[in-house]
Write a protein that holds these residues in place. Structure first.
Motif, short mmCIF file in Angstrom:
data_model
loop_
_atom_site.label_atom_id
_atom_site.label_comp_id
_atom_site.label_asym_id
_atom_site.label_seq_id
_atom_site.Cartn_x
_atom_site.Cartn_y
_atom_site.Cartn_z
N UNK A 80 0.85 -1.19 0.00
CA UNK A 80 0.00 0.00 0.00
C UNK A 80 0.88 1.24 0.00
N UNK A 81 0.30 2.36 -0.38
CA UNK A 81 1.01 3.63 -0.37
C UNK A 81 0.64 4.40 0.88
N UNK A 82 1.63 5.04 1.48
CA UNK A 82 1.35 5.91 2.62
C UNK A 82 0.58 7.15 2.17
N UNK A 83 0.95 7.68 1.00
CA UNK A 83 0.29 8.87 0.46
C UNK A 83 0.24 8.76 -1.05
N UNK A 84 -0.68 9.50 -1.65
CA UNK A 84 -0.65 9.70 -3.09
C UNK A 84 0.53 10.63 -3.41
N UNK A 85 1.08 10.47 -4.61
CA UNK A 85 2.27 11.25 -4.96
C UNK A 85 2.22 11.65 -6.43
N UNK A 86 2.52 12.92 -6.68
CA UNK A 86 2.74 13.42 -8.04
C UNK A 86 4.11 14.08 -8.06
N UNK B 185 11.71 20.29 2.17
CA UNK B 185 10.28 20.08 2.37
C UNK B 185 9.64 21.38 2.84
N UNK B 186 8.80 21.99 2.00
CA UNK B 186 8.11 23.21 2.39
C UNK B 186 7.12 22.94 3.52
N UNK B 187 6.48 21.77 3.45
CA UNK B 187 5.58 21.28 4.50
C UNK B 187 5.47 19.78 4.30
N UNK B 188 4.45 19.16 4.85
CA UNK B 188 4.31 17.70 4.73
C UNK B 188 3.91 17.27 3.32
N UNK B 189 3.53 18.23 2.47
CA UNK B 189 3.03 17.87 1.14
C UNK B 189 3.98 18.25 0.01
N UNK B 190 4.57 19.44 0.07
CA UNK B 190 5.35 19.95 -1.05
C UNK B 190 6.85 19.78 -0.78
N UNK B 191 7.55 19.29 -1.81
CA UNK B 191 9.00 19.08 -1.67
C UNK B 191 9.69 19.46 -2.98
N UNK B 192 10.84 20.11 -2.83
CA UNK B 192 11.68 20.46 -3.97
C UNK B 192 13.02 19.76 -3.81
N UNK C 216 13.62 18.25 -9.07
CA UNK C 216 12.37 17.50 -8.92
C UNK C 216 11.43 18.25 -8.00
N UNK C 217 10.17 18.33 -8.42
CA UNK C 217 9.13 18.96 -7.61
C UNK C 217 8.05 17.92 -7.37
N UNK C 218 7.70 17.68 -6.11
CA UNK C 218 6.74 16.63 -5.80
C UNK C 218 5.68 17.11 -4.82
N UNK C 219 4.51 16.48 -4.92
CA UNK C 219 3.36 16.83 -4.07
C UNK C 219 2.74 15.54 -3.56
N UNK C 220 2.64 15.42 -2.24
CA UNK C 220 2.02 14.26 -1.59
C UNK C 220 0.69 14.67 -0.98
N UNK C 221 -0.29 13.79 -1.08
CA UNK C 221 -1.62 14.12 -0.53
C UNK C 221 -2.39 12.84 -0.18
#
Length: 742
Positions: free
Chosen positions: A226-232, A684-691, A737-742
């Motif tokens: 399973x995935x802990x979070x969705x990821x783009x 990590x800008x926060x728990x969702x956005x990462x550069x 790389x720019x990623x977004x977890x949700x």
């Protein structure tokens, strides 16, 4: 009457204090944890959880204290009460950071694999090329435009594309038998890095549950349930490079079943003068469900397709005289295309008498087409020497194993047995002389291969307390079949071979901080069906005899050292030349060496690791001085420093070093070594956005990724020249790389 009452009370007390058996399940986020350690501090009994998170502890009683833990999770202590003894324990562990000081050598099923688990957590995999680099001492190299499987080096072996390292994903084999480009060809590019849950590996031929190609070692990958979070995620870099990734849960917040899908697309032109025009598409979908408390099923469907152009290997003489740069080409019409579709079903259950059964059945549809030119105009001075290697194959198979733990009072034994089948149906396996990837000038080989591999094994792990003794045996049956389509008459050649492969390992836990081991066993790698049948090879399953002696030592809470002295004798050293469709037997060989690994946690957030290998590889049927094994590495060093969660920053710097090594049998020509350093940094800008930023070859080192001593002739040359031909390593390469977890 008074005495009778006293007797009843006494009997009741004795009964209540009598040791019992307790069962339980260990979970995290309501999902079962495999290989969690359960230890009774009073009786000294211990157990590990199975794939369903279940465990059984004997000799427990009221007042005993259980410790439950797994690296990467918060330990729990449970004081057993009468109520708990009369029920099944359900234990939920909370995740936490990986800390080396919490690793107790006597707790994990496999300490070395636990150390790699820390490596993976502290420095995650960012690309498919990094997947195999997580295995200590394993070096990879690419030499055909990015779409071809990497060349592997391990323990003094030039493994080519997999001849001496067995690879699998979720129990499904990756190595291809009787492949158009070489025996054991292993293309791992269908695996999306972010879907990897664990990497298990072993060096040497000591493991009964691994068969063909497990001589230098094996590597098993398990994907996430399973995935802990969705990821783009979106990445872009130099050389027109980009990567997009999407990972999505399909059944969110469901404890009994999980499903996710992942999609990856990559394209790049590479640093070459002639663009690679490389692209790859990966798709994977996985579904997991608990049928009941004792059974679990998983279904995985994946597909990948890739195509590319390549500049090929270039001769050193053209670089020396200034005709070509490192990234030029003599024939830039090389390249290819490939695809693989996989279906895998896995089933785990507990049978009667607490017998664990694990089964997976798989099907793969695979296509491959590769154009290469290694000798330019040596054989055909008019059209050139370009060749095409092509095949289509279907792979069917299954693996089933049973495990039973028995307590014999003074010692415990864990019995494991298994059976399996693999069937390869290869159609139109082709080697042809071609022109400009368009015209077939001559069919050199063309036929159909059918190869069946049936196996069984038995393994007994005898736990005597401080000492574990593991005798094992594996039985292999392989049937080779080849139909030659170029024969004037019907030709259907067959041959069957059987191999019996005993193993024996001993482990001694001197204390919680020092573990010794002695491993021995016999392994093998099979030969190509076409070679076995066309050349009447007697020993189609040449054996490899190995022994390892070493230790794992934790001198302080922050440092772990692992050392191994090893020896490997091969009955027949085969040099597979898939590019020419031939095999070069070179007799008996031996390798021996030293492996050294260091893991050092400088702080809770900073982690250092390095692995060194020192190897001597020699042919036993050649005279002294002419007995070098070409391209066998004699010294490698890989490692790095990583950090996590420091003011929202994480990252690391990694290095790899390969010493100069012999390119021919008398060591008169050497392949140049290299030292390459990579860097990555994430915020990590926060728990969702990462550069993230990554740089390959930070110091822009001029290096050769793969090298071969080859005889070639250019169109304007009267005589052939034998010298080093090479594929250049990646220069300074920047990617963000720019990623977004949700």
């Amino acid at each position: 009457m008074k005495n009778t009452l006293l007797l009843i009370v006494l009997v009741g007390f004795i009964f209540s204090a009598k040791a019992q058996t307790i069962k339980g399940i260990v979970l995290s986020d309501n999902q079962p944890l495999e290989n969690a350690y359960v230890y009774n501090q009073n009786s000294k009994q211990h157990a590990h959880t199975n794939q369903l998170g279940q465990f059984v502890i004997n000799e427990t009683k009221v007042g005993d204290s259980l410790v439950i833990g797994l690296l990467g999770y918060q330990k729990q202590n449970i004081l057993l009460t009468k109520g708990l003894l009369n029920s099944s324990l359900i234990i939920n562990l909370e995740t936490k950071a990986f800390l080396l000081d919490e690793l107790v050598l006597t707790e994990p099923v496999n300490v070395i694999n636990s150390m790699v688990k820390i490596d993976l957590a502290t420095s995650p995999i960012n690309s498919s090329q990094e997947i195999l680099r997580k295995v200590p001492g394993l070096i990879i190299g690419q030499h055909a435009g990015g779409g071809k499987a990497e060349q592997l080096f391990l323990r003094g072996f030039d493994v080519d594309h997999g001849t001496d390292v067995g690879l699998s994903v979720d129990g499904m084999p990756v190595n291809m038998v009787s492949h158009a480009h070489g025996q054991g060809y292993s293309d791992l590019h269908f695996l999306i890095p972010e879907t990897i849950n664990t990497i298990s590996f072993g060096k040497g031929p000591y493991y009964a549950n691994h068969g063909d190609f497990n001589t230098a070692g094996f590597v098993d990958f398990k994907t996430k349930d399973k995935l802990d979070d969705n990821l783009i995620s979106f990445s872009a870099g130099q050389f027109n490079s980009l990567r997009t990734l999407g990972m999505f849960n399909l059944l969110d917040k469901n404890n009994s079943q999980n499903a996710y899908v992942a999609v990856e697309y990559i394209e790049t032109d590479g640093p070459f003068k002639s663009p690679q025009n490389f692209d790859r598409l990966n798709l994977i979908g996985k579904y997991n469900a608990f049928i009941n408390s004792n059974s679990k099923v998983a279904l995985t469907l994946s597909h990948f397709t890739s195509q590319w152009d390549a500049s090929g290997q270039i001769p050193q003489r053209l670089v020396d005289n200034g005709t070509l740069s490192n990234f030029g080409a003599v024939d830039d019409t090389e390249g290819g295309e490939t695809s693989r579709t996989n279906f895998n079903i896995q089933h785990s259950t507990i049978l009667d008498n607490d017998v664990e059964m694990q089964t997976n059945a798989f099907y793969s549809n695979y296509k491959f087409q590769l154009y290469s030119n290694f000798t330019f105009f040596l054989d055909d001075p008019i059209n050139g020497d370009q060749i095409k290697q092509k095949e289509k194959r279907n792979i069917f198979g299954f693996n089933t194993q049973f495990k039973k733990n028995i307590d014999y009072n003074t010692f415990d034994v864990s019995y494991t047995s298994g059976v399996g089948l693999r069937y390869d149906d290869v159609n139109d396996i082709e080697l042809s002389h071609t022109l400009n990837r368009k015209t077939t000038l001559e069919n050199i080989q063309l036929g159909d291969v059918n190869q069946r591999n049936l196996y069984g094994f038995f393994n007994a792990e005898i736990d005597l307390g401080k000492i574990k003794i593991t005798p094992a045996v594996r039985l292999e049956y392989i049937k080779f079949q080849y139909q030659d389509q170029l024969s004037d008459t019907y030709s259907n050649l067959t041959q069957s071979e059987v191999a019996v492969l005993p193993k024996l390992s001993i482990q001694y836990n001197q204390n919680n901080n020092l573990q010794w081991f002695l491993k021995s066993g016999i392994g093998f790698h099979s030969n190509d069906s076409r070679v076995v049948l066309n050349q009447n090879i007697d020993n189609a399953l040449p054996k490899a005899y190995g022994v390892d002696f070493g230790n794992i030592w934790k001198p302080t809470n922050k440092i772990i050292l692992n050392t191994a002295l090893w020896y490997l004798f091969s009955e027949e050293e085969f040099v597979y030349v898939g590019d020419a469709g031939i095999i070069e037997p070179s007799g008996k060989s031996e390798r021996y060496g030293l492996d050294l690994g260091i893991r050092y946690q400088l702080s809770d957030n900073v982690y250092f690791n390095t692995d060194a290998t020192l190897t001597r590889a020699r042919s036993l049927e050649e005279t002294d001085g002419n007995d070098y094994i070409p391209l066998a590495p004699d010294f490698t060093l890989v490692g790095g420093v990583s950090f996590k969660d420091i003011n929202n920053f994480s990252g690391g710097i990694n290095y790899r070093y390969v010493d100069d090594r012999p390119a021919n049998e008398d060591n008169s020509v050497q392949a140049d070594g290299y030292f390459v350093t990579d860097l990555n940094l994430n915020y990590a800008f926060n728990t969702q956005w990462k550069l993230g930023v990554s740089i390959e070859n930070v110091f822009d080192t001029d290096w050769k990724e793969t090298q071969f001593l080859t005889e070639s002739r250019l169109q304007n040359e009267a005589q052939a020249v034998e010298e080093i031909h090479f594929t250049p390593g990646t220069p300074f390469y920047f990617k963000t790389t720019f990623s977004y977890s949700f």
